[in-house]
Design an enzyme around this catalytic site. Structure first.
Site, mmCIF file in Angstrom:
data_model
loop_
_atom_site.group_PDB
_atom_site.id
_atom_site.type_symbol
_atom_site.label_atom_id
_atom_site.label_comp_id
_atom_site.label_asym_id
_atom_site.label_seq_id
_atom_site.Cartn_x
_atom_site.Cartn_y
_atom_site.Cartn_z
ATOM 1 N N LYS A 115 0.871 -1.172 0.000
ATOM 2 C CA LYS A 115 0.000 0.000 0.000
ATOM 3 C C LYS A 115 0.910 1.226 0.000
ATOM 4 O O LYS A 115 1.423 1.651 1.026
ATOM 5 C CB LYS A 115 -0.949 0.016 1.188
ATOM 6 C CG LYS A 115 -1.899 1.188 1.076
ATOM 7 C CD LYS A 115 -3.077 1.095 1.994
ATOM 8 C CE LYS A 115 -4.057 2.212 1.703
ATOM 9 N NZ LYS A 115 -3.484 3.548 1.850
ATOM 10 N N LYS A 290 -6.271 -8.053 -2.855
ATOM 11 C CA LYS A 290 -7.317 -7.964 -3.890
ATOM 12 C C LYS A 290 -7.680 -9.358 -4.386
ATOM 13 O O LYS A 290 -6.788 -10.197 -4.566
ATOM 14 C CB LYS A 290 -6.807 -7.146 -5.087
ATOM 15 C CG LYS A 290 -6.460 -5.726 -4.733
ATOM 16 C CD LYS A 290 -5.810 -4.987 -5.898
ATOM 17 C CE LYS A 290 -5.433 -3.584 -5.455
ATOM 18 N NZ LYS A 290 -4.630 -2.860 -6.446
#
Ligand code: NAD
Length: 331
Positions: A115, A290
């Site tokens: 991230k 994801k």
């Protein structure tokens, strides 16, 4: 104070922090403190769902386009991510997904990524040529920063390879390495110019410059993590496959992107990245998980401000590189 007023007061404080962060690139509190306020608001709204309004910060993508820039309407909204902070959050995320998909799989395949702590950017290629770049803004309308993004040397102005869609919108994060950040602040101090609080704000401030020559002097980096619209040719049917395809066409993709199966492997990835965090050379504030299959992503869809098929797994708060001034906003 009654619950209506408590919620409204919390929303006002959050809005002011968002203005400082997204519009002025000048946050007044550490991210962990902002996250805590958001969590308090989410909890209160969950206990009082009739008080949720579309204008609440929990229902919107933060950010707004500065009026000095021309605006770009995103053909596909640029959303945010929901957060989790621990193993229980991860288990609950995995469970929610299995309950929704029609082909429940014992162990789901996840694409795990860093991230990156920078600024989301959309880059449009037409017939392989870089034609436009925009910030996320409020998710629907962003700022046209084409000339500024063109100055980032690692971003190709022309894609090379076969089967490139005639229109392809690549999405990713522009960020500043620690080395570039230190040099920028060192030079700024010497010249009595603005000192940036952290690399994220330095990247945002550098990219949202009205004069692209200023951006060109700043050293910015980019990694692609997704796709917006594409037309004219198909893309691979997994998220990982798409990222690898983009890499093949010349777009920078982090080497830390990894496919794993099941929650335990996601946890291993999280801890492994957490251990390497200090040696990456740039800031990350967690990992992003994801669903890898695009078909499952489509089945899962979106909520107001974030996809259901992805989650940000945040690291515990750490000391900021530069201590931020603690201010209490008056409401
Ligand atoms: P977010 O950072 O929580 O999550 C969404 C963003 O993550 C995307 O827009 C994208 O830019 C980024 N991202 C990085 N790596 C990614 C990857 N691999 N895949 C997909 N996306 C990736 O987004 P947000 O909604 O902009 O804001 C919340 C963040 O901003 C929090 O960290 C919050 O603490 C901080 N914030 C701080 C203040 C403050 O006052 N300190 C105010 C507002 C927001």
């Amino acid at each position: 104070m009654n619950i209506d007023n408590q919620i409204e007061q919390l929303r006002n404080i959050i809005r002011q922090h968002e203005y400082q962060y997204y519009v002025l690139d000048d946050p007044k509190v550490p991210d962990a403190e902002y996250d805590k306020l958001m969590q308090q608001l989410r909890d209160l709204e969950q206990q009082n769902p009739d008080l949720i309004t579309p204008e609440s910060p929990t229902q919107r993508v933060g950010g707004v386009a500065l009026s000095q820039f021309s605006t770009v309407r995103h053909e596909m909204p640029m959303l945010s991510l929901d957060n989790i902070f621990d193993e229980d959050g991860l288990i609950a995320f995995d469970k929610r997904i299995r309950e929704r998909i029609t082909v429940p799989s014992v162990n789901l395949e996840y694409c795990c990524e860093l991230k990156l702590d920078g600024l989301a950017v959309s880059i449009l290629y037409e017939n392989g040529n870089f034609v436009r770049a925009a910030t996320r803004g409020d998710g629907n309308v962003g700022e046209d920063i084409t000339e500024n993004v063109k100055t980032i040397k690692s971003i190709p102005l022309k894609l090379t390879g076969d089967d490139i869609p005639s229109r392809l919108e690549v999405r990713g994060e522009v960020f500043m390495t620690h080395q570039a950040f230190e040099k920028l602040n060192h030079d700024a101090e010497k010249n009595h110019e603005k000192i940036f609080a952290n690399p994220r704000n330095a990247a945002a401030g550098s990219l949202r410059q009205l004069d692209p020559r200023v951006t060109a002097k700043r050293s910015l980096s980019f990694y692609c993590y997704g796709v917006g619209i594409f037309e004219g040719a198909p893309l691979p049917n997994t998220h990982y496959g798409r990222l690898m395809q983009f890499k093949h066409w010349g777009i920078p993709v982090s080497e830390h992107v990894k496919i794993v199966t099941g929650v335990d492997a996601v946890l291993d990835y999280f801890h492994n990245i957490e251990n390497q965090r200090m040696s990456l050379g740039f800031d990350i504030d967690g990992v992003v998980i994801k669903i890898n299959q695009i078909e499952l992503q489509q089945q899962l869809g979106f909520v107001a401000r974030a996809p259901r098929w992805a989650i940000a797994f945040k690291f515990p708060a750490q000391e900021q590189i530069t201590q931020l001034l603690k201010v209490d906003f008056q409401v």
